[in-house]
Design a protein around this motif. Structure first.
Motif, PDB file in Angstrom:
ATOM      1  N   GLY A  70       0.716  -1.285  -0.001  1.00  0.00           N
ATOM      2  CA  GLY A  70      -0.019  -0.034  -0.117  1.00  0.00           C
ATOM      3  C   GLY A  70       0.828   1.393   0.134  1.00  0.00           C
ATOM      4  O   GLY A  70       0.288   2.205  -0.053  1.00  0.00           O
ATOM      5  N   GLY A  71       2.038   1.160   0.179  1.00  0.00           N
ATOM      6  CA  GLY A  71       3.025   2.361  -0.029  1.00  0.00           C
ATOM      7  C   GLY A  71       3.146   3.023  -1.567  1.00  0.00           C
ATOM      8  O   GLY A  71       3.168   2.064  -2.386  1.00  0.00           O
ATOM      9  N   VAL A  72       3.152   4.366  -1.421  1.00  0.00           N
ATOM     10  CA  VAL A  72       3.328   4.957  -2.720  1.00  0.00           C
ATOM     11  C   VAL A  72       5.000   5.774  -3.043  1.00  0.00           C
ATOM     12  O   VAL A  72       5.085   6.272  -1.877  1.00  0.00           O
ATOM     13  N   VAL A  73       5.711   5.264  -3.827  1.00  0.00           N
ATOM     14  CA  VAL A  73       7.051   5.938  -4.038  1.00  0.00           C
ATOM     15  C   VAL A  73       7.017   6.695  -5.102  1.00  0.00           C
ATOM     16  O   VAL A  73       6.715   6.292  -6.236  1.00  0.00           O
ATOM     17  N   LEU A  74       7.666   7.919  -4.973  1.00  0.00           N
ATOM     18  CA  LEU A  74       7.952   8.901  -6.029  1.00  0.00           C
ATOM     19  C   LEU A  74       9.251   8.816  -6.348  1.00  0.00           C
ATOM     20  O   LEU A  74      10.224   9.003  -5.515  1.00  0.00           O
ATOM     21  N   LEU A  75       9.794   8.564  -7.578  1.00  0.00           N
ATOM     22  CA  LEU A  75      11.044   8.389  -8.041  1.00  0.00           C
ATOM     23  C   LEU A  75      11.346   9.463  -8.894  1.00  0.00           C
ATOM     24  O   LEU A  75      10.740   9.600 -10.115  1.00  0.00           O
ATOM     25  N   GLY A  76      12.223  10.436  -8.725  1.00  0.00           N
ATOM     26  CA  GLY A  76      12.662  11.663  -9.412  1.00  0.00           C
ATOM     27  C   GLY A  76      14.011  11.628  -9.788  1.00  0.00           C
ATOM     28  O   GLY A  76      14.979  10.903  -9.446  1.00  0.00           O
ATOM     29  N   GLY A  77      14.370  12.294 -10.997  1.00  0.00           N
ATOM     30  CA  GLY A  77      15.779  12.502 -11.402  1.00  0.00           C
ATOM     31  C   GLY A  77      15.743  13.279 -12.975  1.00  0.00           C
ATOM     32  O   GLY A  77      14.775  13.250 -13.607  1.00  0.00           O
ATOM     33  N   ASP A  78      17.058  13.412 -13.330  1.00  0.00           N
ATOM     34  CA  ASP A  78      17.327  14.015 -14.853  1.00  0.00           C
ATOM     35  C   ASP A  78      16.886  12.819 -15.772  1.00  0.00           C
ATOM     36  O   ASP A  78      17.062  11.587 -15.431  1.00  0.00           O
ATOM     37  N   PRO A  79      16.657  13.390 -16.840  1.00  0.00           N
ATOM     38  CA  PRO A  79      16.223  12.422 -17.978  1.00  0.00           C
ATOM     39  C   PRO A  79      17.586  11.549 -18.128  1.00  0.00           C
ATOM     40  O   PRO A  79      18.741  12.040 -18.400  1.00  0.00           O
ATOM     41  N   GLY A  80      17.232  10.150 -18.492  1.00  0.00           N
ATOM     42  CA  GLY A  80      18.404   9.458 -18.812  1.00  0.00           C
ATOM     43  C   GLY A  80      19.363   9.007 -17.636  1.00  0.00           C
ATOM     44  O   GLY A  80      20.321   8.083 -17.944  1.00  0.00           O
ATOM     45  N   ILE A  81      18.894   9.230 -16.596  1.00  0.00           N
ATOM     46  CA  ILE A  81      20.039   8.804 -15.411  1.00  0.00           C
ATOM     47  C   ILE A  81      19.535   7.436 -14.887  1.00  0.00           C
ATOM     48  O   ILE A  81      20.205   6.916 -14.437  1.00  0.00           O
ATOM     49  N   GLY A  82      18.435   6.756 -15.344  1.00  0.00           N
ATOM     50  CA  GLY A  82      18.208   5.456 -15.106  1.00  0.00           C
ATOM     51  C   GLY A  82      16.942   5.187 -14.167  1.00  0.00           C
ATOM     52  O   GLY A  82      16.795   4.003 -13.738  1.00  0.00           O
ATOM     53  N   LYS A  83      15.889   5.986 -14.198  1.00  0.00           N
ATOM     54  CA  LYS A  83      14.646   5.901 -13.432  1.00  0.00           C
ATOM     55  C   LYS A  83      13.935   4.687 -14.156  1.00  0.00           C
ATOM     56  O   LYS A  83      13.470   3.760 -13.198  1.00  0.00           O
ATOM     57  N   SER A  84      13.622   4.671 -15.419  1.00  0.00           N
ATOM     58  CA  SER A  84      12.920   3.342 -16.121  1.00  0.00           C
ATOM     59  C   SER A  84      13.773   2.269 -15.968  1.00  0.00           C
ATOM     60  O   SER A  84      13.027   1.121 -15.590  1.00  0.00           O
ATOM     61  N   THR A  85      15.134   2.391 -16.020  1.00  0.00           N
ATOM     62  CA  THR A  85      15.694   1.207 -15.980  1.00  0.00           C
ATOM     63  C   THR A  85      15.734   0.534 -14.719  1.00  0.00           C
ATOM     64  O   THR A  85      15.543  -0.657 -14.650  1.00  0.00           O
ATOM     65  N   LEU A  86      15.944   1.154 -13.768  1.00  0.00           N
ATOM     66  CA  LEU A  86      15.754   0.697 -12.521  1.00  0.00           C
ATOM     67  C   LEU A  86      14.399  -0.051 -11.959  1.00  0.00           C
ATOM     68  O   LEU A  86      14.314  -1.081 -11.503  1.00  0.00           O
ATOM     69  N   LEU A  87      13.423   0.660 -12.469  1.00  0.00           N
ATOM     70  CA  LEU A  87      12.172   0.258 -12.169  1.00  0.00           C
ATOM     71  C   LEU A  87      11.678  -1.231 -12.983  1.00  0.00           C
ATOM     72  O   LEU A  87      11.013  -2.169 -12.493  1.00  0.00           O
ATOM     73  N   LEU A  88      12.122  -1.261 -14.283  1.00  0.00           N
ATOM     74  CA  LEU A  88      11.911  -2.065 -15.161  1.00  0.00           C
ATOM     75  C   LEU A  88      12.751  -3.468 -14.572  1.00  0.00           C
ATOM     76  O   LEU A  88      12.343  -4.636 -14.568  1.00  0.00           O
ATOM     77  N   GLN A  89      13.889  -3.113 -14.186  1.00  0.00           N
ATOM     78  CA  GLN A  89      14.620  -4.358 -13.460  1.00  0.00           C
ATOM     79  C   GLN A  89      14.251  -4.760 -12.264  1.00  0.00           C
ATOM     80  O   GLN A  89      14.170  -6.001 -11.944  1.00  0.00           O
ATOM     81  N   THR A  90      13.597  -3.780 -11.230  1.00  0.00           N
ATOM     82  CA  THR A  90      13.028  -4.326 -10.168  1.00  0.00           C
ATOM     83  C   THR A  90      11.720  -5.044 -10.477  1.00  0.00           C
ATOM     84  O   THR A  90      11.511  -6.198  -9.916  1.00  0.00           O
ATOM     85  N   THR A  91      10.732  -4.596 -11.302  1.00  0.00           N
ATOM     86  CA  THR A  91       9.791  -5.165 -11.526  1.00  0.00           C
ATOM     87  C   THR A  91      10.017  -6.393 -12.228  1.00  0.00           C
ATOM     88  O   THR A  91       9.002  -7.432 -12.043  1.00  0.00           O
ATOM     89  N   ALA A  92      10.851  -6.752 -12.938  1.00  0.00           N
ATOM     90  CA  ALA A  92      11.274  -8.069 -13.742  1.00  0.00           C
ATOM     91  C   ALA A  92      11.425  -9.100 -12.534  1.00  0.00           C
ATOM     92  O   ALA A  92      11.052 -10.241 -12.689  1.00  0.00           O
ATOM     93  N   VAL A  93      12.426  -8.619 -11.520  1.00  0.00           N
ATOM     94  CA  VAL A  93      12.739  -9.493 -10.404  1.00  0.00           C
ATOM     95  C   VAL A  93      11.377 -10.059  -9.641  1.00  0.00           C
ATOM     96  O   VAL A  93      11.210 -10.971  -9.245  1.00  0.00           O
ATOM     97  N   LEU A  94      10.425  -9.089  -9.421  1.00  0.00           N
ATOM     98  CA  LEU A  94       9.332  -9.194  -8.470  1.00  0.00           C
ATOM     99  C   LEU A  94       8.299 -10.047  -9.165  1.00  0.00           C
ATOM    100  O   LEU A  94       7.610 -10.876  -8.399  1.00  0.00           O
ATOM    101  N   ALA A  95       8.303 -10.112 -10.544  1.00  0.00           N
ATOM    102  CA  ALA A  95       7.101 -10.604 -11.432  1.00  0.00           C
ATOM    103  C   ALA A  95       7.709 -12.055 -11.077  1.00  0.00           C
ATOM    104  O   ALA A  95       6.512 -12.952 -11.654  1.00  0.00           O
TER     105      ALA A  95
END
Length: 458
Positions: A91-116
């Protein structure tokens, strides 16, 4: 049922109007009308709004509220778990910010792939096509048999799909591309971001789904959209990085379920972001001989002690107003420390340019860096290096006193683990008796003059 419509409220006086105008009709302020959702009651007496949190039962005595540890689960990425305070909370909501191209989408795709691999996960993209997401996953070499993806920007449709799929983790990439049909403004506007985020937060609390929101940043490095977005979520994470560095620093700015200011370190390579197990090793230059203007600081980021190199360059200035440049530190505090050095150390630097840099792109906010900064400045000014194998930490007061800092013994043990054998620390942080650290000479100082003598006694 209540029906939703939009209205416009003045940010200056609070007046409400059904249509947008350039000027508020009540107070006369220009460009102050913001769109928001207005809820009109259906007219049924006694109707109560639906609770936001699952399991809420109205007014209760606080002592009767059942306690229990948060239902955490690991993400499978060690450094991300550290920053989150031990893992994701249901139920927690996490907001992830950062500059373009720094790796936000990469990190979350890696994380969800492990969790899935163990539980349902849904990755919603509002910026890319499904093919682009699949190509990134292929490039990173991710195994994604259980990961579901959705290309959608309407928050109502996203919530509907999430209620049907019932994922354990939901990723929204990014919140600035999501819109609600109840408002007429464009996606990314203040009203759209606020209302879409509110619906996703409500969904997370009602269903127990952990939600990640990717947030864009402005050119000043702040999260785009309303400031209320950071108040609505449970955790705010920022990516920090030097543009020329392959290392990425993930910092927890806000965390309702763990320590704020926690730091995670990642290295970016062809296979994505890899956690760095021993970050102190990457921030230390390990010079073969003592170097002028360099000191080793033991700082503390969240619950982790970290060794950093502080470098200084002091040179005679050709300008009428010499420069004071601090990278990774507060420039205003640098000016204050130089004044203390002049008043209580007898070192005049008003005609010198002073440059300070924390190696590795880390930003140090705690005052424990004061002593390391002044010793680096004096080392460069006098061309006398601080002896090799020496670490430093301590806060300096305006009266020239050396104040203790939290977790001093833990900092010293971290330095000893990396081979340092001498430390200059506040007197009250120096271990005594059984708490002494074997193989380390700890020099406790209480005044700035004592610290300068201890650092340059040879």
């Amino acid at each position: 049922m209540a029906r939703a419509r939009s209205e416009f409220a003045c940010t200056a006086c609070g007046a409400v109007t059904p249509k947008w105008a350039g000027q508020c009709p009540d107070c006369g302020a220009w460009n102050s009308l913001e769109e928001r959702r207005a809820v009109v009651s259906s007219g049924k007496a006694g109707a109560a709004p639906r609770g936001q949190y699952a399991g809420d039962q109205g007014v209760q005595p606080l002592a009767d509220v059942p306690l229990g540890e948060e239902a955490r689960f690991a993400t499978g990425v060690g450094e991300l778990d550290r920053v989150l305070g031990g893992g994701l909370v249901a139920g927690g909501v996490v907001l992830l910010g950062g500059d373009p191209g720094i790796g936000k989408s990469t990190l979350l795709l890696q994380t969800t792939a492990v969790l899935a691999a163990e539980s349902p996960a849904l990755y919603v993209t509002g910026e890319e096509s499904l093919r682009q997401v699949a190509l990134r996953a292929s490039r990173l070499g991710l195994a994604t048999p259980g990961l579901e993806v959705l290309a959608e920007t309407c928050v109502e449709l996203i919530v509907e799909q999430a209620r049907q799929r019932r994922p354990r983790v939901l990723v929204i990439d990014s919140i600035q591309t999501i819109f609600t049909e109840a408002l007429q403004s464009a996606p990314g506007s203040v009203a759209q971001v606020r209302d879409a985020a509110a619906q996703l937060v409500r969904f997370a609390k009602q269903t127990g789904t952990a939600v990640f929101l990717v947030g864009h940043v402005t050119k000043d490095g702040q999260l785009a959209g309303p400031r209320v977005l950071e108040h609505m979520v449970d955790t705010v994470l920022y990516f920090e990085s030097d543009g020329s560095s392959r290392f990425r620093l993930l910092r927890a700015v806000k965390n309702r379920f763990g320590a704020a200011n926690e730091l995670g370190v990642f290295a970016m390579d062809d296979a994505g972001l890899k956690p760095v197990r021993n970050p102190s090793a990457i921030f230390l230059s390990r010079h073969e001989e003592a170097v002028n203007g360099s000191t080793i600081l033991v700082t503390r980021e969240g619950t982790r002690p970290l060794l950093l190199e502080v470098q200084s360059l002091v040179a005679e200035s050709p300008l009428s107003h010499p420069r004071r440049v601090a990278v990774g530190l507060d420039p205003n505090r640098l000016a204050m420390l130089l004044a203390v050095l002049h008043r209580h150390g007898g070192v005049f630097t008003a005609d010198q340019d002073v440059f300070i840099n924390v190696v590795g792109g880390v930003r140090v906010a705690e005052t424990a860096s004061d002593l390391a900064v002044l010793l680096a400045v004096l080392s460069s000014f006098r061309d006398r290096p601080v002896p090799l194998g020496t670490v430093v930490f301590g806060e300096i007061g305006l009266a020239g006193e050396i104040r203790p800092v939290p977790n001093g013994e833990e900092r010293l043990r971290e330095a000893a683990k990396h081979g340092f054998r001498r430390a200059i620390v506040p007197a009250k942080n120096a271990p005594r008796g059984k708490s002494a650290i074997e193989g380390m000479d700890v020099v406790g100082v209480s005044r700035l003059g004592d610290a300068l003598e201890a650092a340059f006694e040879n």
